[in-house]
Design a protein around this motif. Sequence first.
Motif, PDB file in Angstrom:
ATOM      1  N   GLN A  12       0.834  -1.196   0.000  1.00 38.58           N
ATOM      2  CA  GLN A  12       0.000   0.000   0.000  1.00 38.58           C
ATOM      3  C   GLN A  12       0.869   1.247   0.000  1.00 38.58           C
ATOM      4  OE1 GLN A  12      -2.426   0.320   3.507  1.00 38.58           O
ATOM      5  NE2 GLN A  12      -3.778   1.813   2.591  1.00 38.58           N
ATOM      6  N   GLU A  13       0.572   2.158  -0.928  1.00 38.64           N
ATOM      7  CA  GLU A  13       1.226   3.456  -0.934  1.00 38.64           C
ATOM      8  C   GLU A  13       0.366   4.428  -0.134  1.00 38.64           C
ATOM      9  OE1 GLU A  13       2.304   4.894  -4.788  1.00 38.64           O
ATOM     10  OE2 GLU A  13       2.840   2.892  -5.491  1.00 38.64           O
ATOM     11  N   LYS A  14       0.991   5.491   0.376  1.00 39.78           N
ATOM     12  CA  LYS A  14       0.264   6.480   1.168  1.00 39.78           C
ATOM     13  C   LYS A  14      -0.897   7.046   0.350  1.00 39.78           C
ATOM     14  CE  LYS A  14       0.967  10.476   4.108  1.00 39.78           C
ATOM     15  NZ  LYS A  14       0.160   9.989   5.183  1.00 39.78           N
ATOM     16  N   GLY A  15      -2.071   7.101   0.976  1.00 40.10           N
ATOM     17  CA  GLY A  15      -3.262   7.642   0.332  1.00 40.10           C
ATOM     18  C   GLY A  15      -3.977   6.674  -0.588  1.00 40.10           C
ATOM     19  N   GLU A  16      -3.434   5.487  -0.761  1.00 39.62           N
ATOM     20  CA  GLU A  16      -4.038   4.494  -1.660  1.00 39.62           C
ATOM     21  C   GLU A  16      -4.984   3.583  -0.873  1.00 39.62           C
ATOM     22  OE1 GLU A  16      -2.541   0.596  -4.129  1.00 39.62           O
ATOM     23  OE2 GLU A  16      -1.171   2.279  -3.932  1.00 39.62           O
ATOM     24  N   LEU A  17      -6.098   3.260  -1.486  1.00 40.17           N
ATOM     25  CA  LEU A  17      -7.065   2.360  -0.879  1.00 40.17           C
ATOM     26  C   LEU A  17      -6.691   0.920  -1.223  1.00 40.17           C
ATOM     27  CD1 LEU A  17      -9.822   2.658   0.664  1.00 40.17           C
ATOM     28  CD2 LEU A  17     -10.893   2.181  -1.530  1.00 40.17           C
ATOM     29  N   THR A  18      -6.631   0.072  -0.214  1.00 43.39           N
ATOM     30  CA  THR A  18      -6.404  -1.357  -0.438  1.00 43.39           C
ATOM     31  C   THR A  18      -7.495  -2.131   0.273  1.00 43.39           C
ATOM     32  OG1 THR A  18      -4.919  -1.572   1.461  1.00 43.39           O
ATOM     33  CG2 THR A  18      -3.897  -1.137  -0.677  1.00 43.39           C
ATOM     34  N   PHE A  19      -7.624  -3.392  -0.092  1.00 50.97           N
ATOM     35  CA  PHE A  19      -8.670  -4.243   0.474  1.00 50.97           C
ATOM     36  C   PHE A  19      -8.021  -5.391   1.214  1.00 50.97           C
ATOM     37  CE2 PHE A  19     -11.554  -1.696  -1.630  1.00 50.97           C
ATOM     38  CZ  PHE A  19     -11.094  -1.487  -2.917  1.00 50.97           C
ATOM     39  N   ARG A  20      -8.640  -5.728   2.327  1.00 52.92           N
ATOM     40  CA  ARG A  20      -8.119  -6.823   3.146  1.00 52.92           C
ATOM     41  C   ARG A  20      -9.247  -7.412   3.961  1.00 52.92           C
ATOM     42  NH1 ARG A  20      -7.801  -5.408   8.405  1.00 52.92           N
ATOM     43  NH2 ARG A  20      -7.339  -3.286   9.039  1.00 52.92           N
ATOM     44  N   ASP A  21      -8.919  -8.483   4.665  1.00 49.95           N
ATOM     45  CA  ASP A  21      -9.881  -9.102   5.557  1.00 49.95           C
ATOM     46  C   ASP A  21     -10.080  -8.224   6.790  1.00 49.95           C
ATOM     47  OD1 ASP A  21      -8.210 -12.108   4.776  1.00 49.95           O
ATOM     48  OD2 ASP A  21     -10.165 -11.501   4.012  1.00 49.95           O
ATOM     49  N   LEU A  22     -11.275  -8.243   7.307  1.00 51.97           N
ATOM     50  CA  LEU A  22     -11.594  -7.528   8.530  1.00 51.97           C
ATOM     51  C   LEU A  22     -10.964  -8.266   9.705  1.00 51.97           C
ATOM     52  CD1 LEU A  22     -13.319  -5.035   9.138  1.00 51.97           C
ATOM     53  CD2 LEU A  22     -15.234  -6.552   9.542  1.00 51.97           C
ATOM     54  N   ARG A  23     -10.501  -7.519  10.703  1.00 50.73           N
ATOM     55  CA  ARG A  23      -9.873  -8.117  11.892  1.00 50.73           C
ATOM     56  C   ARG A  23     -10.482  -7.506  13.151  1.00 50.73           C
ATOM     57  NH1 ARG A  23      -4.619  -7.258   8.657  1.00 50.73           N
ATOM     58  NH2 ARG A  23      -4.620  -5.187   9.575  1.00 50.73           N
ATOM     59  N   LEU A  24     -10.352  -8.202  14.254  1.00 49.97           N
ATOM     60  CA  LEU A  24     -10.877  -7.739  15.528  1.00 49.97           C
ATOM     61  C   LEU A  24     -10.293  -6.378  15.914  1.00 49.97           C
ATOM     62  CD1 LEU A  24     -12.912  -8.813  17.545  1.00 49.97           C
ATOM     63  CD2 LEU A  24     -11.047  -9.872  18.800  1.00 49.97           C
ATOM     64  N   GLN A  60     -17.454  -9.329  16.424  1.00 51.61           N
ATOM     65  CA  GLN A  60     -17.138 -10.736  16.721  1.00 51.61           C
ATOM     66  C   GLN A  60     -18.081 -11.682  15.985  1.00 51.61           C
ATOM     67  OE1 GLN A  60     -17.342 -10.278  21.011  1.00 51.61           O
ATOM     68  NE2 GLN A  60     -15.112 -10.505  21.192  1.00 51.61           N
ATOM     69  N   LYS A  61     -19.353 -11.328  15.919  1.00 53.61           N
ATOM     70  CA  LYS A  61     -20.330 -12.154  15.203  1.00 53.61           C
ATOM     71  C   LYS A  61     -20.009 -12.186  13.705  1.00 53.61           C
ATOM     72  CE  LYS A  61     -25.253 -12.852  14.539  1.00 53.61           C
ATOM     73  NZ  LYS A  61     -26.596 -12.413  14.843  1.00 53.61           N
ATOM     74  N   ILE A  62     -19.660 -11.034  13.141  1.00 56.62           N
ATOM     75  CA  ILE A  62     -19.277 -10.970  11.724  1.00 56.62           C
ATOM     76  C   ILE A  62     -18.091 -11.898  11.472  1.00 56.62           C
ATOM     77  CG2 ILE A  62     -18.257  -9.503   9.926  1.00 56.62           C
ATOM     78  CD1 ILE A  62     -19.875  -7.153  11.166  1.00 56.62           C
ATOM     79  N   LEU A  63     -17.063 -11.786  12.311  1.00 55.01           N
ATOM     80  CA  LEU A  63     -15.851 -12.584  12.119  1.00 55.01           C
ATOM     81  C   LEU A  63     -16.105 -14.078  12.293  1.00 55.01           C
ATOM     82  CD1 LEU A  63     -13.226 -10.242  13.824  1.00 55.01           C
ATOM     83  CD2 LEU A  63     -13.668 -10.560  11.380  1.00 55.01           C
ATOM     84  N   GLU A  64     -17.003 -14.436  13.207  1.00 61.36           N
ATOM     85  CA  GLU A  64     -17.378 -15.854  13.367  1.00 61.36           C
ATOM     86  C   GLU A  64     -18.036 -16.387  12.101  1.00 61.36           C
ATOM     87  OE1 GLU A  64     -19.856 -16.287  16.853  1.00 61.36           O
ATOM     88  OE2 GLU A  64     -18.277 -15.470  18.152  1.00 61.36           O
ATOM     89  N   ARG A  65     -18.931 -15.606  11.519  1.00 57.54           N
ATOM     90  CA  ARG A  65     -19.612 -16.035  10.288  1.00 57.54           C
ATOM     91  C   ARG A  65     -18.635 -16.112   9.110  1.00 57.54           C
ATOM     92  NH1 ARG A  65     -24.881 -16.514   9.777  1.00 57.54           N
ATOM     93  NH2 ARG A  65     -24.834 -15.755   7.615  1.00 57.54           N
ATOM     94  N   VAL A  66     -17.668 -15.201   9.072  1.00 53.41           N
ATOM     95  CA  VAL A  66     -16.638 -15.249   8.032  1.00 53.41           C
ATOM     96  C   VAL A  66     -15.806 -16.519   8.200  1.00 53.41           C
ATOM     97  CG1 VAL A  66     -14.501 -14.156   7.216  1.00 53.41           C
ATOM     98  CG2 VAL A  66     -16.541 -12.755   7.630  1.00 53.41           C
ATOM     99  N   GLU A  67     -15.406 -16.806   9.426  1.00 53.13           N
ATOM    100  CA  GLU A  67     -14.593 -17.991   9.720  1.00 53.13           C
ATOM    101  C   GLU A  67     -15.307 -19.276   9.287  1.00 53.13           C
ATOM    102  OE1 GLU A  67     -11.359 -20.130  10.858  1.00 53.13           O
ATOM    103  OE2 GLU A  67     -11.448 -17.961  11.005  1.00 53.13           O
ATOM    104  N   LYS A  68     -16.625 -19.307   9.430  1.00 53.07           N
ATOM    105  CA  LYS A  68     -17.409 -20.488   9.042  1.00 53.07           C
ATOM    106  C   LYS A  68     -17.733 -20.519   7.553  1.00 53.07           C
ATOM    107  CE  LYS A  68     -19.593 -20.892  13.561  1.00 53.07           C
ATOM    108  NZ  LYS A  68     -20.834 -20.711  14.312  1.00 53.07           N
ATOM    109  N   GLY A  69     -17.335 -19.487   6.814  1.00 54.80           N
ATOM    110  CA  GLY A  69     -17.597 -19.431   5.383  1.00 54.80           C
ATOM    111  C   GLY A  69     -19.008 -19.001   5.028  1.00 54.80           C
ATOM    112  N   LYS A  70     -19.753 -18.487   6.015  1.00 53.69           N
ATOM    113  CA  LYS A  70     -21.132 -18.044   5.769  1.00 53.69           C
ATOM    114  C   LYS A  70     -21.205 -16.624   5.234  1.00 53.69           C
ATOM    115  CE  LYS A  70     -23.276 -21.030   9.189  1.00 53.69           C
ATOM    116  NZ  LYS A  70     -24.158 -21.093  10.355  1.00 53.69           N
ATOM    117  N   ASP A  71     -20.201 -15.810   5.557  1.00 50.01           N
ATOM    118  CA  ASP A  71     -20.159 -14.421   5.119  1.00 50.01           C
ATOM    119  C   ASP A  71     -18.797 -14.120   4.526  1.00 50.01           C
ATOM    120  OD1 ASP A  71     -22.676 -14.061   6.214  1.00 50.01           O
ATOM    121  OD2 ASP A  71     -22.008 -12.791   7.868  1.00 50.01           O
ATOM    122  N   ILE A  72     -18.759 -13.088   3.708  1.00 51.23           N
ATOM    123  CA  ILE A  72     -17.516 -12.504   3.230  1.00 51.23           C
ATOM    124  C   ILE A  72     -17.570 -11.040   3.609  1.00 51.23           C
ATOM    125  CG2 ILE A  72     -16.195 -11.814   1.187  1.00 51.23           C
ATOM    126  CD1 ILE A  72     -17.172 -14.380  -0.174  1.00 51.23           C
TER     127      ILE A  72
END
Length: 190
Positions: A12-24, A60-72
Motif C-alpha cells: 500500500q502506498e500512502k493515500g491508496e485504498l487497499t482491500f483486506r480481511d476484517l480483523r478484531l 465478533q459475530k461478523i468474524l465468526e460467520r466469516v470464519e465459518k464461510g457463511k459471510d464474506i
Amino acid sequence: MPESFEDQNQEQEKGELTFRDLRLEDCDDMVEVVNSIVEEGAPIRRKQKTTKEDWLPILQKILERVEKGKDICVAAEKDGHIVGWLAGGLLEEGDDNMPTAEVFTAILSEKGRAGLKNFIDLARAWLKRAKKEWGIKKVITETSDKNRAKNLYIRMLGFVEKGPSKTKGYVMLEKVLEDDEGIDIAGGLD
C-alpha cells in the motif's frame, strides 16, 4: 478458512485504498466510521452513535460467520485505518435456484468522485471474491430510497430495482452475473 487478502501480499502506498480481511483490531476504526456517518445524518439504519463496547460483539459475530464461510467481509483500508467495509452472506436457497448472495452492509466514509470510485472498487473486490468462493450467479441487496448516492453507485454496478423491500422506505435491487461476465462496470472510473 477462505483465501485471505493478506495472502495476496498487497503493498500500500500512502493515500491508496487497499482491500483486506476484517480483523478484531479494526473495531476502533469501525466505530469511528459509523459515528461519522451517523453525525452527518446519512440515510442509514443506525440513527445513534455507537461505542467500542457496543460494536465489539457485532464485529465478533461478523468474524465468526466469516470464519465459518457463511459471510464474506472486505475491509477498505487507507493509510493504516479502515475507511469502510462491505459484508454479505450466501443465501441458503435463492428464489430461482441460482446460487445467490446478499449484500447486507456497505459503508464507506469517503465522499465525492473519490468516494464513488472507492465504493465501486470495494464492491468489485467483494463481488469477485464471492463469485470465486461461492460460485454465485446473483446478488441481492436493499437500500434506503432516500440514499441517492448509494443507489447511483449500486446501479452503476449493474444492479436493477426489483421493487419495494419488506423494510419500509427501502428498495430491493439485484444483479444477475453471467458465467463469462467480468465484474467491471461499463465505462469504468479509472
